[in-house]
Scaffold this active site. Structure first.
Site, mmCIF file in Angstrom:
data_model
loop_
_atom_site.group_PDB
_atom_site.id
_atom_site.type_symbol
_atom_site.label_atom_id
_atom_site.label_comp_id
_atom_site.label_asym_id
_atom_site.label_seq_id
_atom_site.Cartn_x
_atom_site.Cartn_y
_atom_site.Cartn_z
ATOM 1 N N ASP A 13 0.810 -1.231 0.000
ATOM 2 C CA ASP A 13 0.000 0.000 0.000
ATOM 3 C C ASP A 13 0.837 1.273 0.000
ATOM 4 O OD1 ASP A 13 -2.252 -1.644 0.127
ATOM 5 O OD2 ASP A 13 -2.217 -1.674 2.313
ATOM 6 N N LYS A 16 1.796 2.186 -5.052
ATOM 7 C CA LYS A 16 2.378 1.640 -6.293
ATOM 8 C C LYS A 16 1.463 1.916 -7.491
ATOM 9 C CE LYS A 16 2.446 -2.439 -4.359
ATOM 10 N NZ LYS A 16 2.093 -2.104 -2.968
ATOM 11 N N LYS A 18 -0.593 4.360 -8.125
ATOM 12 C CA LYS A 18 -0.476 5.733 -8.630
ATOM 13 C C LYS A 18 0.820 5.905 -9.434
ATOM 14 C CE LYS A 18 0.614 10.399 -7.739
ATOM 15 N NZ LYS A 18 0.464 11.681 -7.120
ATOM 16 N N ALA A 39 -3.953 -7.943 -3.501
ATOM 17 C CA ALA A 39 -3.489 -6.593 -3.828
ATOM 18 C C ALA A 39 -4.672 -5.668 -4.072
ATOM 19 C CB ALA A 39 -2.623 -6.649 -5.084
ATOM 20 N N GLY A 40 -4.468 -4.415 -3.754
ATOM 21 C CA GLY A 40 -5.461 -3.389 -4.076
ATOM 22 C C GLY A 40 -4.688 -2.152 -4.472
ATOM 23 N N HIS A 41 -4.692 -1.843 -5.758
ATOM 24 C CA HIS A 41 -3.917 -0.708 -6.259
ATOM 25 C C HIS A 41 -4.871 0.380 -6.733
ATOM 26 C CE1 HIS A 41 -0.363 -3.639 -7.176
ATOM 27 N NE2 HIS A 41 -0.698 -3.598 -5.915
ATOM 28 N N THR A 42 -4.808 1.523 -6.069
ATOM 29 C CA THR A 42 -5.732 2.613 -6.381
ATOM 30 C C THR A 42 -5.099 3.579 -7.369
ATOM 31 O OG1 THR A 42 -6.333 2.443 -4.070
ATOM 32 C CG2 THR A 42 -7.285 4.291 -5.290
ATOM 33 N N THR A 128 -5.882 -11.725 3.873
ATOM 34 C CA THR A 128 -7.010 -11.063 3.209
ATOM 35 C C THR A 128 -8.157 -12.043 2.956
ATOM 36 O OG1 THR A 128 -6.028 -11.529 1.066
ATOM 37 C CG2 THR A 128 -5.507 -9.399 2.044
ATOM 38 N N GLN A 223 2.087 -6.015 -3.139
ATOM 39 C CA GLN A 223 2.562 -6.126 -1.754
ATOM 40 C C GLN A 223 3.867 -5.342 -1.547
ATOM 41 O OE1 GLN A 223 1.542 -9.493 -3.265
ATOM 42 N NE2 GLN A 223 -0.435 -8.695 -2.665
ATOM 43 N N GLY A 301 -10.899 -3.165 3.335
ATOM 44 C CA GLY A 301 -11.485 -2.052 4.081
ATOM 45 C C GLY A 301 -10.979 -1.970 5.521
ATOM 46 N N LYS A 330 2.781 10.107 -0.518
ATOM 47 C CA LYS A 330 1.965 10.547 0.614
ATOM 48 C C LYS A 330 2.690 11.517 1.551
ATOM 49 C CE LYS A 330 -1.624 7.967 1.514
ATOM 50 N NZ LYS A 330 -2.638 6.935 1.751
ATOM 51 N N ASP A 332 2.320 14.617 1.605
ATOM 52 C CA ASP A 332 1.338 15.621 2.049
ATOM 53 C C ASP A 332 0.701 15.252 3.392
ATOM 54 O OD1 ASP A 332 0.341 13.534 0.195
ATOM 55 O OD2 ASP A 332 -1.632 14.295 0.783
ATOM 56 N N GLY A 414 -0.190 13.922 -3.346
ATOM 57 C CA GLY A 414 -1.642 13.797 -3.394
ATOM 58 C C GLY A 414 -1.977 12.585 -4.251
HETATM 59 P P1 GDP Z 1 -0.740 0.314 -3.545
HETATM 60 O O1 GDP Z 1 -1.348 -0.953 -3.076
HETATM 61 O O2 GDP Z 1 0.724 0.394 -3.277
HETATM 62 O O3 GDP Z 1 -1.069 0.641 -4.986
HETATM 63 O O4 GDP Z 1 -1.409 1.468 -2.657
HETATM 64 P P2 GDP Z 1 -2.978 1.626 -2.314
HETATM 65 O O5 GDP Z 1 -3.679 2.083 -3.532
HETATM 66 O O6 GDP Z 1 -3.480 0.410 -1.638
HETATM 67 O O7 GDP Z 1 -2.916 2.742 -1.196
HETATM 68 C C1 GDP Z 1 -2.441 4.024 -1.447
HETATM 69 C C2 GDP Z 1 -3.582 5.035 -1.199
HETATM 70 O O8 GDP Z 1 -3.044 6.335 -1.083
HETATM 71 C C3 GDP Z 1 -4.585 5.104 -2.344
HETATM 72 O O9 GDP Z 1 -5.833 5.408 -1.820
HETATM 73 C C4 GDP Z 1 -4.039 6.250 -3.203
HETATM 74 O O10 GDP Z 1 -5.059 6.888 -3.959
HETATM 75 C C5 GDP Z 1 -3.518 7.172 -2.133
HETATM 76 N N1 GDP Z 1 -2.345 7.970 -2.544
HETATM 77 C C6 GDP Z 1 -1.329 7.628 -3.381
HETATM 78 N N2 GDP Z 1 -0.381 8.591 -3.383
HETATM 79 C C7 GDP Z 1 -0.812 9.557 -2.538
HETATM 80 C C8 GDP Z 1 -0.248 10.776 -2.070
HETATM 81 O O11 GDP Z 1 0.852 11.194 -2.439
HETATM 82 N N3 GDP Z 1 -0.970 11.489 -1.144
HETATM 83 C C9 GDP Z 1 -2.178 11.078 -0.693
HETATM 84 N N4 GDP Z 1 -2.795 11.820 0.213
HETATM 85 N N5 GDP Z 1 -2.734 9.916 -1.107
HETATM 86 C C10 GDP Z 1 -2.056 9.166 -1.986
HETATM 87 P P1 IMO Z 2 -0.870 -4.205 -2.188
HETATM 88 O O1 IMO Z 2 -0.431 -4.779 -3.510
HETATM 89 C C1 IMO Z 2 -0.943 -4.589 2.151
HETATM 90 C C2 IMO Z 2 -0.995 -8.652 3.787
HETATM 91 C C3 IMO Z 2 -2.254 -9.089 4.511
HETATM 92 C C4 IMO Z 2 -1.666 -10.022 5.554
HETATM 93 C C5 IMO Z 2 -0.542 -10.698 4.786
HETATM 94 C C6 IMO Z 2 -0.914 -12.070 4.247
HETATM 95 O O2 IMO Z 2 -2.155 -3.472 -2.235
HETATM 96 O O3 IMO Z 2 0.256 -3.434 -1.591
HETATM 97 P P2 IMO Z 2 -2.448 -12.816 2.220
HETATM 98 O O4 IMO Z 2 -3.898 -12.619 1.970
HETATM 99 O O5 IMO Z 2 -1.556 -12.239 1.170
HETATM 100 O O6 IMO Z 2 -2.091 -14.242 2.517
HETATM 101 O O7 IMO Z 2 -2.162 -12.011 3.579
HETATM 102 O O8 IMO Z 2 -0.211 -9.841 3.706
HETATM 103 N N1 IMO Z 2 -1.197 -8.150 2.406
HETATM 104 C C7 IMO Z 2 -1.140 -6.863 2.070
HETATM 105 N N2 IMO Z 2 -0.971 -5.756 2.821
HETATM 106 N N3 IMO Z 2 -1.042 -4.470 0.819
HETATM 107 C C8 IMO Z 2 -1.179 -5.567 0.040
HETATM 108 O O9 IMO Z 2 -1.140 -5.511 -1.306
HETATM 109 C C9 IMO Z 2 -1.278 -6.836 0.665
HETATM 110 N N4 IMO Z 2 -1.438 -8.094 0.216
HETATM 111 C C10 IMO Z 2 -1.375 -8.889 1.304
HETATM 112 O O10 IMO Z 2 -2.916 -7.991 5.094
HETATM 113 O O11 IMO Z 2 -1.071 -9.283 6.590
HETATM 114 MG MG MG Z 3 -2.876 -1.627 -1.829
#
Ligand code: GDP
Ligand code: IMO
Ligand code: MG
Length: 427
Positions: A13, A16, A18, A39-42, A128, A223, A301, A330, A332, A414
């Site tokens: 998280d 990545k 972005k 994974a959850g990439h926003t 997850t 991850q 969530g 992040k 900011d 941001g």
């Molecule tokens: P990822 O899994 O590495 O792609 O990251 P996630 O998407 O799970 O979590 C990053 C969160 O921070 C998302 O909601 C992005 O929209 C948000 N985000 C990314 N870069 C920035 C930043 O520079 N500032 C702020 N405030 N939010 C950011």
């Molecule tokens: P992104 O790609 C943050 C964490 C889970 C748990 C551990 C094992 O969005 O960065 P799993 O379901 O993989 O067997 O869970 O790994 N985890 C993550 N934490 N970002 C992720 O992906 C994750 N994918 C797995 O919360 O602690």
């Molecule tokens: Mg994520």
């Protein structure tokens, strides 16, 4: 050799999604090489927020070939939903390709994930519940199903009969719970296979062709390094290798083709799930940081655990991945702190430690050593150039770069694309 690997430098998280979205505009091919829909990439793109679990974050650029590599584990239901969701938003997936070697998450994998977590009790990992661990375990045991198998119904049926005997035996004997029926799984998966067929192929020739043509290739990590099966905080890790090394086996790209490795680091720390996190902030201080950073999981969530930047963790991760270039995100979120703390190492039983601390219990019980840096107490989301950042903010960024051991080339202030300072193109 314009091939780059992008990895999460901490516990996932880092932002990545972005960073990939920014780089994808001038990339020919993005490949996801490990992990699954844990994974959850926003990506906030032209004012719309997209949450990708399996589909590479380059999909919003029609000229960018998006590949789901052999090292991933795919839940075909989730994949289909994600594809449909994009079509509903008017996004084409004609440039998506799925490796026929990628393993599938079968309907019993999430069930085993949950049952195993419950059985661990207090020692649970906080997965997850997407079936990631059980699917990778079956791959290693050679009782997994590859997505290419969907085109071979007779083979699928024969193997499933054998595998379900093993699975149902455990479900009945150990967990005393509902069993799986072969026909139900086959019907559903063969139907999904027909829908996914246009996307599934052997990616080896096309990846080789891209390398031969000197195309720009970006390997999208999921991850983060501290969740790596070998080098993370085992057993509180995921079941794949989210490191630069894992990116290569998960895509079939040879090491000599890699030009650079980009590490994405958040300006502070977050972690979802259990396991050690020495610089964690609990109580009100943590709650404030979580709200400022909107740190709630994209996939589950769940409230993310938050803490100060851990320089020892980051340096370890940079060494492990061979990070050449840093994307710092992040920043900011730290704008309202008078003083910002940065962890530089740990004390355990009177001794100074740095990562790697392979003894997990030391890491759980150590005390972080902090360096205090002055905050900048000003909004920075409008900053477009390095010179626009307050001096204290520049000092903070430079100190993190020193601790990590690489140049900070991209700074994110941001969530949207334009809230980015690009000091140098990372590749
Ligand atoms: P990822 O899994 O590495 O792609 O990251 P996630 O998407 O799970 O979590 C990053 C969160 O921070 C998302 O909601 C992005 O929209 C948000 N985000 C990314 N870069 C920035 C930043 O520079 N500032 C702020 N405030 N939010 C950011
Ligand atoms: P992104 O790609 C943050 C964490 C889970 C748990 C551990 C094992 O969005 O960065 P799993 O379901 O993989 O067997 O869970 O790994 N985890 C993550 N934490 N970002 C992720 O992906 C994750 N994918 C797995 O919360 O602690
Ligand atoms: Mg994520």
């Amino acid at each position: 050799m314009p091939t780059a690997i992008l990895v999460g430098g901490q516990w996932g998280d880092e932002g990545k999604g972005k960073v990939i979205d920014i780089l994808a505009s001038q990339t020919d091919m993005v490949i996801r090489s490990q992990g699954g829909n844990n994974a959850g990439h926003t990506v906030v793109h032209d004012g719309t927020t997209y949450k990708f679990h399996l589909i590479p974050s380059g999909i919003l650029f029609p000229t960018c070939q998006c590949v789901i590599g052999n090292g991933t584990v795919l839940d075909p239901r989730v994949l289909m939903e994600e594809i449909d969701g994009l079509h509903e938003k008017g996004i084409s997936t004609d440039h998506l390709v799925i490796s026929d070697r990628a393993h599938m998450i079968m309907p019993y994998h999430p069930v085993f994930d949950r049952l195993e977590e419950e059985a661990r009790g207090d020692d649970r990992l906080g997965t997850t519940y997407r079936g990631i661990g059980p699917a990778y375990a079956d791959k290693i045991r050679r009782i997994g199903f590859r997505i290419g198998d969907l085109a071979k119904p007779r083979f699928l049926a024969k193997k499933l009969k054998f595998v379900l005997r093993l699975k149902n035996e455990i479900l009945r004997g150990l967990y005393d719970t509902e069993l799986f029926e072969e026909d139900v799984i086959l019907d559903e998966y063969i139907r999904l296979g027909e829908q996914l067929r246009p996307y599934i192929r052997d990616i080896f020739p096309m990846v080789q062709e891209a390398l031969r043509a000197d195309s720009k290739i970006l390997l999208e990590g999921a991850q983060g390094a501290l969740l790596d099966l070998d080098f993370g905080t085992y057993p509180y890790v995921t079941s794949s290798s989210p490191t630069a090394g894992g990116a290569l086996t998960g895509s079939g790209i040879p090491p000599r083709e890699v030009d650079s490795t980009i590490g994405v680091f958040k300006a502070y720390s977050t972690r979802v799930g259990y396991g050690p996190m020495p610089t964690e902030l609990t109580g009100e201080v943590g709650d404030v940081m979580r709200e400022r950073g909107a740190e709630y999981g994209t996939t589950t969530g769940r409230a993310r655990r938050v803490g100060w930047f851990d320089g020892a963790v980051a340096r370890y991760s940079a060494l492990l991945n061979g990070v050449d270039s840093i994307a710092l995100t992040k920043l900011d979120v730290l704008s309202e702190y008078e003083t910002i703390r940065v962890g530089t190492g740990y004390f355990f039983r009177g001794e100074h430690f740095e990562f790697p601390m392979s003894n997990i219990s030391h890491l759980k019980h150590c005390e972080p050593v902090y360096e205090d840096l002055p905050g900048w107490m000003a909004p920075i989301a409008d900053a477009k150039r390095w010179e626009d950042l307050p001096a204290a903010c520049q000092r903070y960024v430079e100190r993190l770069g020193e601790l990590i051991g690489a140049p900070v080339d991209l700074i994110s202030v941001g969530a949207s694309r334009d809230e980015t300072i690009l000091r140098k193109l990372p590749y």
